[in-house]
Design a protein around this motif. Structure first.
Motif, PDB file in Angstrom:
ATOM      1  N   ASP A  95       0.806  -1.224   0.000  1.00 17.98           N
ATOM      2  CA  ASP A  95       0.000   0.000   0.000  1.00 17.98           C
ATOM      3  C   ASP A  95       0.837   1.272   0.000  1.00 17.98           C
ATOM      4  O   ASP A  95       0.333   2.348   0.350  1.00 17.98           O
ATOM      5  N   THR A  96       2.091   1.182  -0.413  1.00 19.15           N
ATOM      6  CA  THR A  96       2.975   2.353  -0.390  1.00 19.15           C
ATOM      7  C   THR A  96       2.380   3.521  -1.157  1.00 19.15           C
ATOM      8  O   THR A  96       2.391   4.672  -0.690  1.00 19.15           O
ATOM      9  N   GLY A  97       1.855   3.241  -2.344  1.00 18.45           N
ATOM     10  CA  GLY A  97       1.283   4.316  -3.157  1.00 18.45           C
ATOM     11  C   GLY A  97       0.111   4.993  -2.479  1.00 18.45           C
ATOM     12  O   GLY A  97       0.003   6.233  -2.492  1.00 18.45           O
ATOM     13  N   GLN A  98      -0.770   4.196  -1.868  1.00 17.66           N
ATOM     14  CA  GLN A  98      -1.930   4.759  -1.184  1.00 17.66           C
ATOM     15  C   GLN A  98      -1.506   5.567   0.041  1.00 17.66           C
ATOM     16  O   GLN A  98      -2.039   6.648   0.317  1.00 17.66           O
ATOM     17  N   ALA A  99      -0.543   5.036   0.783  1.00 18.10           N
ATOM     18  CA  ALA A  99      -0.065   5.751   1.974  1.00 18.10           C
ATOM     19  C   ALA A  99       0.613   7.064   1.572  1.00 18.10           C
ATOM     20  O   ALA A  99       0.443   8.093   2.243  1.00 18.10           O
ATOM     21  N   ASP A 100       1.372   7.034   0.489  1.00 19.99           N
ATOM     22  CA  ASP A 100       2.019   8.259   0.000  1.00 19.99           C
ATOM     23  C   ASP A 100       0.982   9.296  -0.417  1.00 19.99           C
ATOM     24  O   ASP A 100       1.175  10.499  -0.210  1.00 19.99           O
ATOM     25  N   TRP A 101      -0.121   8.809  -1.002  1.00 16.78           N
ATOM     26  CA  TRP A 101      -1.173   9.752  -1.399  1.00 16.78           C
ATOM     27  C   TRP A 101      -1.762  10.439  -0.167  1.00 16.78           C
ATOM     28  O   TRP A 101      -2.008  11.659  -0.187  1.00 16.78           O
ATOM     29  N   LEU A 102      -2.025   9.691   0.893  1.00 15.58           N
ATOM     30  CA  LEU A 102      -2.531  10.313   2.120  1.00 15.58           C
ATOM     31  C   LEU A 102      -1.586  11.403   2.601  1.00 15.58           C
ATOM     32  O   LEU A 102      -2.012  12.507   2.961  1.00 15.58           O
ATOM     33  N   ASN A 103      -0.299  11.086   2.607  1.00 13.81           N
ATOM     34  CA  ASN A 103       0.697  12.059   3.061  1.00 13.81           C
ATOM     35  C   ASN A 103       0.677  13.306   2.183  1.00 13.81           C
ATOM     36  O   ASN A 103       0.743  14.435   2.690  1.00 13.81           O
ATOM     37  N   ALA A 105      -1.761  14.494   0.616  1.00 16.79           N
ATOM     38  CA  ALA A 105      -2.999  15.235   0.843  1.00 16.79           C
ATOM     39  C   ALA A 105      -3.036  15.902   2.216  1.00 16.79           C
ATOM     40  O   ALA A 105      -4.038  16.528   2.581  1.00 16.79           O
ATOM     41  N   GLY A 106      -1.960  15.749   2.990  1.00 15.06           N
ATOM     42  CA  GLY A 106      -1.907  16.357   4.310  1.00 15.06           C
ATOM     43  C   GLY A 106      -2.687  15.596   5.363  1.00 15.06           C
ATOM     44  O   GLY A 106      -3.176  16.189   6.332  1.00 15.06           O
ATOM     45  N   ILE A 107      -2.768  14.269   5.174  1.00 17.45           N
ATOM     46  CA  ILE A 107      -3.530  13.435   6.103  1.00 17.45           C
ATOM     47  C   ILE A 107      -2.574  12.458   6.779  1.00 17.45           C
ATOM     48  O   ILE A 107      -2.054  11.546   6.131  1.00 17.45           O
ATOM     49  N   PRO A 108      -2.301  12.623   8.066  1.00 17.55           N
ATOM     50  CA  PRO A 108      -1.435  11.673   8.780  1.00 17.55           C
ATOM     51  C   PRO A 108      -2.058  10.277   8.794  1.00 17.55           C
ATOM     52  O   PRO A 108      -3.286  10.128   8.869  1.00 17.55           O
ATOM     53  N   LEU A 109      -1.194   9.261   8.733  1.00 19.51           N
ATOM     54  CA  LEU A 109      -1.627   7.873   8.819  1.00 19.51           C
ATOM     55  C   LEU A 109      -1.074   7.265  10.094  1.00 19.51           C
ATOM     56  O   LEU A 109       0.143   7.299  10.336  1.00 19.51           O
ATOM     57  N   VAL A 110      -1.947   6.714  10.913  1.00 19.95           N
ATOM     58  CA  VAL A 110      -1.535   6.013  12.129  1.00 19.95           C
ATOM     59  C   VAL A 110      -1.839   4.537  11.921  1.00 19.95           C
ATOM     60  O   VAL A 110      -3.000   4.153  11.767  1.00 19.95           O
ATOM     61  N   ARG A 111      -0.797   3.730  11.898  1.00 17.82           N
ATOM     62  CA  ARG A 111      -0.986   2.297  11.652  1.00 17.82           C
ATOM     63  C   ARG A 111      -1.246   1.579  12.969  1.00 17.82           C
ATOM     64  O   ARG A 111      -0.509   1.752  13.940  1.00 17.82           O
ATOM     65  N   GLY A 112      -2.290   0.766  12.965  1.00 17.08           N
ATOM     66  CA  GLY A 112      -2.653   0.008  14.146  1.00 17.08           C
ATOM     67  C   GLY A 112      -4.145  -0.215  14.207  1.00 17.08           C
ATOM     68  O   GLY A 112      -4.909   0.288  13.371  1.00 17.08           O
ATOM     69  N   HIS A 113      -4.572  -0.979  15.201  1.00 15.93           N
ATOM     70  CA  HIS A 113      -5.992  -1.273  15.373  1.00 15.93           C
ATOM     71  C   HIS A 113      -6.643  -0.169  16.202  1.00 15.93           C
ATOM     72  O   HIS A 113      -6.275   0.064  17.357  1.00 15.93           O
ATOM     73  N   GLY A 114      -7.608   0.513  15.616  1.00 16.86           N
ATOM     74  CA  GLY A 114      -8.291   1.599  16.299  1.00 16.86           C
ATOM     75  C   GLY A 114      -9.617   1.165  16.874  1.00 16.86           C
ATOM     76  O   GLY A 114     -10.369   0.411  16.243  1.00 16.86           O
ATOM     77  N   ARG A 115      -9.900   1.613  18.082  1.00 13.35           N
ATOM     78  CA  ARG A 115     -11.183   1.329  18.716  1.00 13.35           C
ATOM     79  C   ARG A 115     -11.583   2.522  19.572  1.00 13.35           C
ATOM     80  O   ARG A 115     -10.733   3.247  20.113  1.00 13.35           O
ATOM     81  N   LEU A 116     -12.881   2.747  19.667  1.00 14.29           N
ATOM     82  CA  LEU A 116     -13.384   3.842  20.487  1.00 14.29           C
ATOM     83  C   LEU A 116     -13.007   3.631  21.950  1.00 14.29           C
ATOM     84  O   LEU A 116     -12.989   2.495  22.443  1.00 14.29           O
ATOM     85  N   ALA A 117     -12.712   4.726  22.629  1.00 12.96           N
ATOM     86  CA  ALA A 117     -12.407   4.686  24.060  1.00 12.96           C
ATOM     87  C   ALA A 117     -13.184   5.801  24.745  1.00 12.96           C
ATOM     88  O   ALA A 117     -12.634   6.604  25.499  1.00 12.96           O
ATOM     89  N   GLY A 118     -14.472   5.862  24.434  1.00 12.54           N
ATOM     90  CA  GLY A 118     -15.301   6.935  24.954  1.00 12.54           C
ATOM     91  C   GLY A 118     -15.614   7.940  23.859  1.00 12.54           C
ATOM     92  O   GLY A 118     -15.164   7.830  22.719  1.00 12.54           O
ATOM     93  N   GLU A 119     -16.389   8.956  24.224  1.00 10.22           N
ATOM     94  CA  GLU A 119     -16.828   9.947  23.252  1.00 10.22           C
ATOM     95  C   GLU A 119     -15.648  10.725  22.661  1.00 10.22           C
ATOM     96  O   GLU A 119     -14.815  11.260  23.400  1.00 10.22           O
ATOM     97  N   ARG A 120     -15.551  10.713  21.337  1.00 14.17           N
ATOM     98  CA  ARG A 120     -14.551  11.446  20.561  1.00 14.17           C
ATOM     99  C   ARG A 120     -13.108  10.996  20.847  1.00 14.17           C
ATOM    100  O   ARG A 120     -12.175  11.729  20.570  1.00 14.17           O
ATOM    101  N   ARG A 121     -12.934   9.825  21.405  1.00 10.64           N
ATOM    102  CA  ARG A 121     -11.587   9.318  21.674  1.00 10.64           C
ATOM    103  C   ARG A 121     -11.396   7.970  21.008  1.00 10.64           C
ATOM    104  O   ARG A 121     -12.273   7.102  21.050  1.00 10.64           O
TER     105      ARG A 121
END
Length: 475
Positions: A95-103, A105-121
């Motif tokens: 996914d190098t090309g896709q990740a480079d596109w995010l960068n 576009a000014g969009i940081p990429l955080v790699r890992g499993h994301g899950r809610l930890a309360g409202e807006r977190r």
């Protein structure tokens, strides 16, 4: 420590990418969280590789359908070259090309499993076990996608069963393939692997393929698959499977007493939401279910305007192009509300995904192709619409006859008689997937039939079927 952004997007698939991009374009900040490959299932294990596998066979079929070209195509497909071409499109999951596109576009990429930890977190657990917390000033957008659902077949979880992931990324052609299912994935993968030389058997619980479509779609695909040499067994379910530890072959037992021996089994019976470990319980929502949303893609089970869900997980229109459409609406709603405006849902608003209700185009790249948009005749009648259906054999159009010898195709319009507008369309045959957008425009634009009469199709093209349909209607 918390990193704060206006919007936190969990899931870097088509919907998540587009939502983040549109948020940033509006002047807000966004971050994308992704545990696997940026670009999602579609880019590496679904839409893109499946169409790359299907296209060579379709090209050969197109040549065979025209006398003069037919004689020039005498050999079988080259499986190694077909698989290599597929890999050029998918990068084998890189996914190098896709990740480079995010960068870019000014969009940081955080790699890992994301899950809610309360409202807006959102808590993100990296591959090394470290945990990072992201806080959203305005909104969290969930786009985790779905995963294959396995049917209740004894032993299926122990044989190394294929799902869409293995079916679109396999490195070799199985000699014998059994497909459980009769929907889009089952039909497309049966087409692709049969064209590459596999012996394919479909086990279909229902009495038809593509049961949610107009009957003509399933009938034409059944005829096409049978013509390719695919064995289709209707009204049959697998009950038990087992893989031989020595030969690696799989034995499939069915509820009618038959026993099949194959090399791989593909389970293609549907999808389930990837919400079991999304932290929904931390905000009072049940884990593991779908996430119903309104037309701005705001999760309706929560108060406030901070949690949104785009793509397959909201169970509205599980298609890549609709995920992107929803993401555009979602981002527009977030930006509108950030500016202190209400972003109430309504017709023709940028933040209202109303097409989810009236005009969802679908395309299946089998032989023949089938495509649809809007309501089937049955669905329209059940919705209380005053319906008239018009049908036409596309082979009767001059452009179709020139396009392919013995062109086989079917067109069906569903008309709302009270308004005089098209509310549904189904097409089968070569180029059907390219023709369907005309119907999409007609439905979304609510163009009266008498106005469509003045949209003159060029001669000699397959698009002349629109003139024939209108004539059949009586214009």
């Amino acid at each position: 420590m918390e990193d704060t952004y206006d919007v936190v997007v969990v899931g870097g698939g088509p919907g998540g990418e587009v939502a983040a991009d549109r948020v940033v374009r509006s002047g807000l900040t966004a971050v994308v969280v992704e545990a696997e490959a940026v670009g999602g299932e579609c880019s590496y294990r679904a839409c893109v590789p499946s169409k790359a596998l299907l296209r060579p066979g379709a090209a050969r079929e197109a040549a065979w359908s025209v006398d003069g070209a037919r004689q020039a195509v005498t050999g079988a497909l080259d499986p190694a070259q077909v698989l290599a071409r597929r890999d050029r499109f998918t990068g084998r999951g890189d996914d190098t090309g896709q990740a480079d596109w995010l960068n870019s576009a000014g969009i940081p990429l955080v790699r890992g499993h994301g899950r809610l930890a309360g409202e807006r977190r959102v808590e993100v657990t990296g591959a090394d076990g470290t945990v990072r917390t992201l806080r959203a000033r305005l909104a969290v957008v969930l786009g985790p996608g779905t995963e294959p659902a396995l049917p209740p077949v004894e032993g299926l979880d122990r044989i190394g069963v294929w799902t869409n992931r293995q079916a679109t990324t396999a490195d070799a052609v199985p000699e014998r393939l059994v497909v459980i299912g009769g929907g889009v994935v089952a039909c497309e993968m049966a087409t692709a692997w049969r064209s590459l030389g596999a012996s394919v058997t479909l086990l279909v619980r229902d009495q038809a393929l593509l049961t949610g479509w107009e009957p003509c779609a399933g009938e034409e695909v059944t005829r096409g698959l049978t013509g390719l040499g695919v064995t289709i067994r209707f009204g049959v379910s697998a009950t038990r499977v087992a893989r031989d530890g020595t030969t690696r072959t799989v034995t499939v037992e069915t509820d009618d007493g038959a026993t099949l021996v194959c090399d791989e089994v593909l389970a293609a019976v549907g999808r389930r939401p990837r919400t079991a470990d999304l932290g929904l319980e931390t905000v009072g929502l049940p884990a593991g279910g779908w996430l119903p949303v309104d037309d701005t893609c705001r999760v309706t089970a929560l108060d406030g305007d901070w949690l949104y869900a785009v793509g397959d997980v909201n169970h509205r229109a599980p298609l890549t192009h609709m995920a992107k459409y929803q993401a555009r609406a979602c981002a527009a709603a977030i930006a509108e509300r950030a500016a202190g405006r209400p972003a109430d849902t309504g017709r023709r608003q940028a933040w209202s995904a109303e097409a989810d209700h009236i005009a969802v185009p679908q395309a299946v790249f089998t032989y023949p192709e089938v495509a649809s948009v809007g309501l089937t005749e049955r669905a329209a009648r059940e919705a209380g619409v005053e319906v008239r259906a018009v049908e036409y054999r596309i082979g009767g159009v001059a452009g179709a006859a020139l396009y392919a010898d013995d062109y086989r195709g079917h067109a069906k319009l569903v008309v709302d008689e009270s308004r005089g507008v098209v509310v549904g369309c189904t097409l089968t045959g070569p180029m059907a997937t390219e023709l369907i957008h005309t119907a999409t425009v007609a439905i979304v634009g609510e163009i009266p039939l008498e106005h469509l009469w003045h949209a003159v199709p060029a001669f000699p093209t397959v698009s002349e079927v629109w003139l024939r349909l209108l004539e059949a209607y009586g214009l």
